[in-house]
Design a protein around this motif. Structure first.
Motif, short mmCIF file in Angstrom:
data_model
loop_
_atom_site.label_atom_id
_atom_site.label_comp_id
_atom_site.label_asym_id
_atom_site.label_seq_id
_atom_site.Cartn_x
_atom_site.Cartn_y
_atom_site.Cartn_z
N GLN A 296 -9.95 5.30 2.19
CA GLN A 296 -9.80 6.49 1.50
C GLN A 296 -8.57 6.77 0.83
N LEU A 297 -7.62 6.62 2.04
CA LEU A 297 -6.12 7.02 1.84
C LEU A 297 -5.55 6.12 0.76
N ARG A 298 -5.91 4.99 1.00
CA ARG A 298 -5.32 3.84 -0.21
C ARG A 298 -5.64 4.15 -1.32
N VAL A 299 -6.90 4.59 -1.54
CA VAL A 299 -7.74 4.76 -3.03
C VAL A 299 -6.95 6.08 -3.59
N ALA A 300 -6.63 7.09 -2.56
CA ALA A 300 -6.36 8.37 -3.10
C ALA A 300 -4.85 8.34 -3.43
N ALA A 301 -4.24 7.37 -2.97
CA ALA A 301 -2.69 7.03 -3.20
C ALA A 301 -2.58 6.36 -4.58
N GLY A 302 -3.75 5.84 -5.08
CA GLY A 302 -3.64 5.20 -6.47
C GLY A 302 -3.68 3.61 -6.21
N ASP A 303 -3.91 2.91 -5.23
CA ASP A 303 -3.89 1.76 -5.04
C ASP A 303 -5.16 1.06 -5.39
N PRO A 304 -5.20 -0.16 -5.54
CA PRO A 304 -6.62 -0.84 -5.66
C PRO A 304 -7.26 -0.84 -4.35
N LEU A 305 -8.56 -1.17 -4.17
CA LEU A 305 -9.29 -1.19 -3.11
C LEU A 305 -8.59 -2.30 -2.01
N GLY A 306 -7.91 -3.62 -2.82
CA GLY A 306 -7.57 -4.45 -1.84
C GLY A 306 -8.56 -5.32 -1.33
N ILE A 307 -9.78 -5.18 -1.54
CA ILE A 307 -10.83 -6.06 -0.94
C ILE A 307 -11.78 -6.06 -2.13
N THR A 308 -12.55 -7.22 -1.93
CA THR A 308 -13.37 -7.49 -3.34
C THR A 308 -14.89 -7.64 -2.50
N GLN A 309 -15.99 -7.67 -3.34
CA GLN A 309 -17.21 -7.62 -2.64
C GLN A 309 -17.43 -8.87 -1.83
N ASP A 310 -16.82 -9.97 -2.25
CA ASP A 310 -17.18 -11.15 -1.52
C ASP A 310 -16.37 -10.99 0.12
N ASP A 311 -15.28 -10.17 -0.04
CA ASP A 311 -14.59 -10.16 1.38
C ASP A 311 -15.57 -9.16 2.28
N MET B 90 0.71 -1.35 -0.01
CA MET B 90 0.14 0.00 0.04
C MET B 90 0.87 1.28 0.09
N ALA B 91 0.46 2.30 -0.92
CA ALA B 91 1.21 3.40 -1.11
C ALA B 91 0.89 4.26 0.18
N VAL B 92 1.67 4.89 0.95
CA VAL B 92 1.38 5.70 2.27
C VAL B 92 1.82 6.95 1.83
N PHE B 93 0.95 8.06 2.20
CA PHE B 93 1.54 9.45 2.26
C PHE B 93 2.24 9.60 3.39
N GLU B 94 3.17 10.51 3.21
CA GLU B 94 4.11 10.79 4.73
C GLU B 94 3.21 11.82 5.45
N SER B 95 2.53 12.72 5.01
CA SER B 95 1.83 13.85 5.74
C SER B 95 0.26 14.15 5.17
N VAL B 96 -0.45 14.36 5.88
CA VAL B 96 -1.98 14.64 5.36
C VAL B 96 -2.31 15.68 6.36
N LEU B 97 -3.25 16.89 5.54
CA LEU B 97 -3.65 17.65 6.08
C LEU B 97 -5.07 17.71 6.28
N VAL B 98 -5.97 17.53 7.33
CA VAL B 98 -7.33 17.56 7.51
C VAL B 98 -7.96 19.02 7.21
N ALA B 99 -8.79 19.36 6.18
CA ALA B 99 -9.29 20.71 6.27
C ALA B 99 -10.57 20.75 7.12
N ASN B 100 -10.52 20.24 8.30
CA ASN B 100 -11.72 20.38 9.05
C ASN B 100 -11.43 20.54 10.57
#
Length: 621
Positions: free
Chosen positions: A295-310, A1-11
């Protein structure tokens, strides 16, 4: 999984803290933003770094803060800028990653008319248009939501006026007067489906939630899975939600909302929310999936990593929203400083409220969410009642007692509540009897007990008593004065106290309460509800010597209109001015016919709860 080093939360508040928690678990540096009013807020302390901005709604300032702090990604939370396509574009233009769907999808699904057409193209059932339906009809704004620009029309004679009023409100609220006219469902269920898509073409659902317990289109209690759906209805909404998300090319977390008509059993698409929902924890509790991590996984460009059956459902989850409002006095917004705050230990609590914290009307009144999980719905419901019994906010009125009464009700137990139930039915206010008895007992001990080994002192109830609670075995009646002048005795057999918590057996029933009792002050939270038995001149915000003709602020807020001057003659019920707080307007009316003798405010004045705004002297006759 691609991981961001830093995230700002706009909230801010509880959602910022929620996102930070997952970021910490993933080893991501967290960055908060805050306004001057929030400089000492819990979400600021939670973050690794914090940057001040003038406003949470200033998109340029938020993007600049992210760039200044070296953020790689921006998570919008919900509310504020979370569904503004121009903000998503600004984030991307600055070279940062937007944690959410594309700006184009936000624009398409943000409009009810455009979303409707996309749903039709995807084969998703939609609410029949007005011209195809008998009355009543619903006139609603194509842009925005939250009940703004919405009118129910029950006859042809009402249609033109309703369209004009809805258009004016929509233009004011959203800058767009476009309207939709559709069939109005008198009694329905609000069903929503959590969907997730990635940039690799995968779309799944994480089952549904029921958000039917709402008041004036504002959700109060949410649960998952939906307790009243048939297998056919469940399959329809789940497959429809996935089809819609695929049709629009959705990425990230989204919620597809449906209205289930109780009369026909038909389900109709309502709208899609292009962000994380307030009620996302109930989905997490029944599926075991961390939606923020996904959310972070998808934003980083990775596949979901789980299927509907999971994705599987385990048990039942319920969430309540704790608001700074007086639910038994017209749901008026509240503000002030908390004195004591206690959250339940046996529940998941998402909050940003602490003891001795100031709550203002500057932001949304939601203070916290309490979430429970059980093996089945009834176990979850019982756990929620127990969690609300263990929740206490003193110094500030909240809706916790209202939530407790509702969760404990037969109507909620039996899943009878539809989307308009709270607008048709009155929820009874909690009985103050036991609370008054406990306060009377503590007050008596304060007056009579001088033993310094007990948690009671003549100069007030100590914040921390003995290391273990002091248990007093009694067989003693406590006499309590009732409002109507009657006197009633209650048998208190045992009571223990430590750190403001009372546990007592009153009339054979065990009760738990949190109290703040000292000279001139007596407030207690019992079964979630705050009772204030303080002398009138000590009640927060109250004026001790207001005249009978005084018109007071029933909520803290801003006076947006003053319509009278000193010396004006007024009729009973005539509007003297208008008070606004948290998007709610309250007309301030003359209590009787007479002459205005005091105008204590002007348009734009900020006023506290209980402030004297006008005084009307009755006619001499």
């Amino acid at each position: 999984m691609a991981v961001f080093e830093s995230v700002l939360v706009a909230n801010r508040g509880e959602i910022a803290r929620r996102v930070f928690r997952t970021c910490r678990e993933l080893g991501i540096r967290t960055i908060a933003i805050y306004t001057a009013l929030d400089a000492d807020a819990p979400h600021v302390r939670d973050a690794d770094e914090a940057v001040e901005v003038a406003s949470y709604l200033d998109a340029d300032a938020v993007v600049n803060a992210a760039a200044e702090a070296g953020a790689e990604a921006v998570h919008p939370g919900y509310g504020f800028l979370s569904e503004r396509a121009e903000f998503a574009r600004a984030v991307a233009k600055a070279g940062l990653t937007w944690v959410g769907p594309t700006p184009e999808v936000i624009e398409q699904m943000g409009r009810k008319d455009a979303a409707r057409e996309i749903a039709v193209a995807a084969g998703v059932p939609v609410v029949p248009r007005g011209e195809d339906s008998p009355y009543p009809l619903l006139v609603k704004a194509a842009a925005g939501g939250g009940g703004k620009g919405m009118r129910i029309v029950r006859s042809p004679e009402e249609l033109d006026e309703a369209r004009a009023a809805a258009a004016r409100e929509a233009l004011s609220a959203f800058g767009d007067e476009t309207l939709l006219i559709e069939k109005y469902v008198e009694r329905g269920r609000h069903i929503e489906v959590q969907v997730f898509g990635d940039t690799h073409g995968n779309v799944i659902h994480l089952f549904e939630r029921d958000c039917s317990t709402q008041r004036r289109h504002q959700k109060v209690i949410e649960e998952a899975p939906a307790p009243t759906l048939t297998d056919e209805q469940r399959n329809l909404v789940l497959t429809s939600a996935v089809a819609l998300a695929k049709q629009v090319g959705y990425t990230g977390a989204g919620t597809v909302e449906f209205l289930l008509d109780d009369a026909t059993g038909d389900a109709y698409f309502l709208e899609m929310n292009t962000r994380l929902q307030v009620e996302h924890p109930v989905t997490e509790e029944i599926t075991g999936v961390d939606l923020v991590a996904l959310q972070l996984r998808v934003a980083a460009g990775d596949p979901l990593g789980i299927t509907q059956d999971d994705v599987r459902v385990d048990g039942h989850a319920i969430e309540v929203r704790v608001y700074a409002e007086d639910a038994f006095e017209g749901f008026l917004p509240q503000a002030g400083r908390t004195s004591i705050v206690r959250w339940p230990e046996n529940a998941r609590v998402e909050h940003a409220l602490e003891s001795e914290q100031v709550v203002s009307t500057a932001y949304d009144p939601m203070l916290a969410k309490i979430i429970v999980h059980g093996a089945d719905r009834e176990k979850a419901r019982t756990a929620m009642v127990e969690a609300l019994d263990a929740t206490a906010v003193l110094g500030l009125t909240t809706n916790t007692g209202f939530l407790r009464v509702l969760a404990a009700s037969d109507a909620f137990r039996d899943a009878e509540i539809d989307t308009a139930w709270l607008d048709r039915n009155e929820v009874p206010a909690p009985d103050p009897d036991v609370a008054r008895t406990l306060v009377a007992w503590v007050s008596a001990m304060l007056s009579a007990v001088s033993d310094t080994t007990t948690p009671f002192r003549a100069d007030g109830w100590r914040l921390a008593g003995s290391p273990a609670p002091t248990i007093v075995d009694l067989d003693r009646s406590v006499t309590v004065d009732r409002p109507a002048g009657r006197v009633e005795d209650h048998l208190v057999r045992q009571i223990s106290a430590a750190d403001h918590v009372l546990v007592a057996v009153v009339d054979g029933v065990r009760h738990r309460a949190v109290a703040n009792v000292q000279t001139g002050l007596a407030e207690i939270v019992h079964q979630g509800h705050r009772f204030d038995f303080s002398p009138p001149d000590r009640v927060a915000g109250a004026a001790a010597h207001h005249s009978d003709g005084a018109v007071e602020a029933k909520m803290p807020g801003t006076v947006i209109d003053v319509r009278v001057a000193v010396g004006d003659a007024v009729e009973e019920g005539q509007v003297l001015g208008v008070l606004e707080a948290m998007k709610m307007e309250v007309a301030l009316k003359a209590p009787f016919a007479g002459a205005v003798t005091v105008v204590g405010v002007g348009a734009g004045s900020q006023v506290p709860l209980g402030a004297e705004l006008f005084v009307v002297e009755p006619d001499a006759g």
